[in-house]
Design a protein around this motif. Structure first.
Motif, PDB file in Angstrom:
ATOM      1  N   GLY A  88       0.885  -1.127   0.046  1.00 42.62           N
ATOM      2  CA  GLY A  88      -0.119   0.422  -0.133  1.00 42.62           C
ATOM      3  C   GLY A  88       1.113   0.987   0.130  1.00 42.62           C
ATOM      4  O   GLY A  88      -0.083   2.213   0.961  1.00 42.62           O
ATOM      5  N   THR A  90       1.122   4.563  -1.258  1.00 44.38           N
ATOM      6  CA  THR A  90       0.928   5.248  -2.103  1.00 44.38           C
ATOM      7  C   THR A  90       2.314   6.832  -2.283  1.00 44.38           C
ATOM      8  O   THR A  90       1.200   7.481  -2.823  1.00 44.38           O
ATOM      9  N   LEU A 243       1.972   1.320   4.562  1.00 41.92           N
ATOM     10  CA  LEU A 243       2.238   3.463   4.703  1.00 41.92           C
ATOM     11  C   LEU A 243       1.103   3.370   4.715  1.00 41.92           C
ATOM     12  O   LEU A 243       0.038   2.782   3.815  1.00 41.92           O
ATOM     13  N   GLY A 244       0.382   4.580   5.201  1.00 40.89           N
ATOM     14  CA  GLY A 244      -0.800   5.148   5.331  1.00 40.89           C
ATOM     15  C   GLY A 244      -1.960   4.744   5.365  1.00 40.89           C
ATOM     16  O   GLY A 244      -1.700   3.129   6.486  1.00 40.89           O
ATOM     17  N   VAL A 245      -3.207   4.448   4.783  1.00 39.39           N
ATOM     18  CA  VAL A 245      -4.249   3.903   5.756  1.00 39.39           C
ATOM     19  C   VAL A 245      -4.781   2.478   4.248  1.00 39.39           C
ATOM     20  O   VAL A 245      -5.246   1.430   4.401  1.00 39.39           O
ATOM     21  N   ALA A 246      -4.333   2.890   3.095  1.00 39.15           N
ATOM     22  CA  ALA A 246      -4.944   2.510   2.479  1.00 39.15           C
ATOM     23  C   ALA A 246      -4.162   1.373   1.436  1.00 39.15           C
ATOM     24  O   ALA A 246      -3.259   1.935   1.304  1.00 39.15           O
ATOM     25  N   GLU A 252      -6.574   3.984  -2.843  1.00 39.79           N
ATOM     26  CA  GLU A 252      -4.751   4.607  -2.923  1.00 39.79           C
ATOM     27  C   GLU A 252      -4.821   5.946  -3.730  1.00 39.79           C
ATOM     28  O   GLU A 252      -4.400   7.303  -2.837  1.00 39.79           O
ATOM     29  N   GLU A 255      -6.401   8.569  -0.631  1.00 37.39           N
ATOM     30  CA  GLU A 255      -5.805   8.741  -0.060  1.00 37.39           C
ATOM     31  C   GLU A 255      -4.589   9.516  -0.776  1.00 37.39           C
ATOM     32  O   GLU A 255      -3.562  10.549   0.643  1.00 37.39           O
TER      33      GLU A 255
HETATM   34 CA    CA Z   1      -1.261   3.335   1.638  1.00 38.68          CA
END
Ligand code: CA
Ligand code: URA
Length: 436
Positions: A88, A90, A243-246, A252, A255
């Motif tokens: 993930g 992005t 990394l991140g949430v998506a 993504e 995001e």
């Molecule tokens: Ca991500």
């Protein structure tokens, strides 16, 4: 020159000259040196290593084994970014418009490829009508005009690396730092980069599990850059959790849009600012890393970074309204909350497993022919260190089926909840640069 003598030389711990390395790579690429001799050499390298001079020569021999992209008609210093692969991740979707807004020319060549989610091109195709089937002239015109364009991979780049990487894969010689470093660097250099910013991931979800190995790999690549005249900086960053949430294609993209507005996940934002400040500095657009960082923040705050994404999408046939109204991006018909069976704190999130689950939902390709579903994926609501109540949602599954009990259960198993507050891993461990 005889290949057998060169294998013996390396086996005995001696160094190969540039002429010898060129002979090997040329011969292997055109087929006059067989796989079994290259296998023996790869194993000798595995045990004896390569000097930094040999590594630089190997890199350039692989660059010269095929086509090289000529970006000389693009004004400015072309800085490329490469990530050693996370889940993930992005960053490209954020960095490309963000640094372009600072005046850095981003001439991105991208692929689809296999993996947990699609490649950058697949993700960008979340914008209706977006395409990368443009010719070289149009590509260069767009970069000169807007500082940003993406084109599909074409030509025969680094055929020697392709062949050697496949051979290493079946001869237990992939995990060797000089060989990995030259493989990665050769691809970036052949694609026309003047300077390179590397995001070397470390942790359970990464190729380099230990921080020590990640640092060694990073140093090796920075050293190659120095030896072949391409300024290279490496950031060692965490991949102990996604990394991140998506994790998914359109997810993504959303995001990335949030992050370009300054409203994205903090870890993704921090890593993009770190990588981006080195890109802006290497491109000569700022006097210092600090000045570059301030410029990036300004481009987020004043909306220019987001505007750059909208212009880029529109120039390549996509619908810019989807940048300004991300709710118009593809959305999965079913969104299922995954709830925690107990209270506590999130201790770990198996990034690799989440990538596999996103792929099972349809976000990535297992085979080249597989179709991907741009709308599906996983959205994390909790990260390491966050407190959780019993019955509280940990994540949302974005699916094209109403339920998927196996994925649901595996996602629960991939997120460990403990009773005590854990220590949170740092996001950036180290920066390795040739200039300080
Ligand atoms: Ca991500
Ligand atoms: N990735 C590459 O591109 N090459 C390697 O050798 C290892 C990982």
């Amino acid at each position: 020159m005889r290949m057998v003598d060169l294998i013996q030389k390396k086996r005995d711990g001696l160094s190969l000259t540039k002429e010898e390395i060129d002979f090997i790579i040329e011969g292997y690429t055109k087929g006059s040196i067989p796989d079994y001799q290259l296998s023996a050499l790869a194993m000798a390298i595995y045990f004896q290593g390569l000097t930094s001079e040999e590594t630089a020569n190997l890199t350039m021999a692989m660059v010269e084994s095929g086509d090289q992209i000529d970006l000389s008609s693009i004004e400015g210093i072309k800085v490329d970014k490469h990530s050693t692969g996370g889940v993930g991740d992005t960053t490209t979707l954020v960095l490309a418009p963000l640094v372009a807004a600072c005046g850095v020319p981003v001439a991105k060549m991208s692929g689809r490829g296999l993996g947990h989610t699609g490649g950058t091109i697949d993700k960008l195709e979340s914008f209706k009508g977006f395409h990368v089937e443009i010719d070289n002239e149009e590509f260069i015109r767009l970069v000169n005009k807007n500082k940003l364009a993406v084109i599909g991979q074409s030509g025969n780049l680094t055929p020697a690396d392709k062949k050697l990487y496949a051979l290493r894969d079946v001869t237990a010689t992939v995990d060797n730092i000089p060989l990995i470093a030259s493989s990665i660097m050769s691809k970036k250099i052949a694609a026309g980069a003047d300077a390179i910013v590397l995001d070397v991931k470390t942790g359970l979800g990464a190729f380099m599990k230990s921080e020590e190995d990640a640092i060694l790999l990073a140093k090796e690549m920075v050293e190659i850059g120095k030896n072949v005249g391409r300024n290279t900086v490496a950031i060692i960053s965490d991949m102990n959790q996604p990394l991140g949430v998506a994790i998914g294609n359109a997810l993504e993209v959303r995001e990335a849009i949030d992050t370009l507005k300054g409203k994205g996940p903090k870890d993704l934002e921090e890593l993009c600012l770190t990588l981006g400040s080195h890109m802006v500095y290497l491109a000569g657009k700022a006097e210092s890393i600090e000045a570059a960082l301030a410029m990036l923040k300004e481009k987020i705050e004043n909306g220019e970074a987001l505007q750059k994404l909208a212009i880029f999408v529109e120039e390549q046939g996509g619908d810019p309204n989807q940048v300004l109204q991300p709710e118009l991006l593809p959305q999965a018909p079913y969104q299922v909350q995954v709830v925690s069976p107990k209270a506590g704190y999130v201790h770990s999130i198996q990034a690799g497993e989440l990538g596999v689950l996103a792929m099972i939902l349809g976000a990535g390709r297992e085979t080249k022919e597989a179709q991907i579903d741009l709308s599906v994926g996983i959205e994390l609501l909790k990260k390491i260190g966050d407190p959780v109540q019993e019955g509280e949602a940990l994540a949302i599954l974005h699916m094209n089926v109403p339920e998927h009990p196996a994925v649901y259960q595996r996602l629960l198993d991939a997120i460990a909840i403990g009773a005590t507050e854990p220590s949170v891993p740092p996001l950036v461990y180290k920066e390795i640069t040739p200039y300080y």
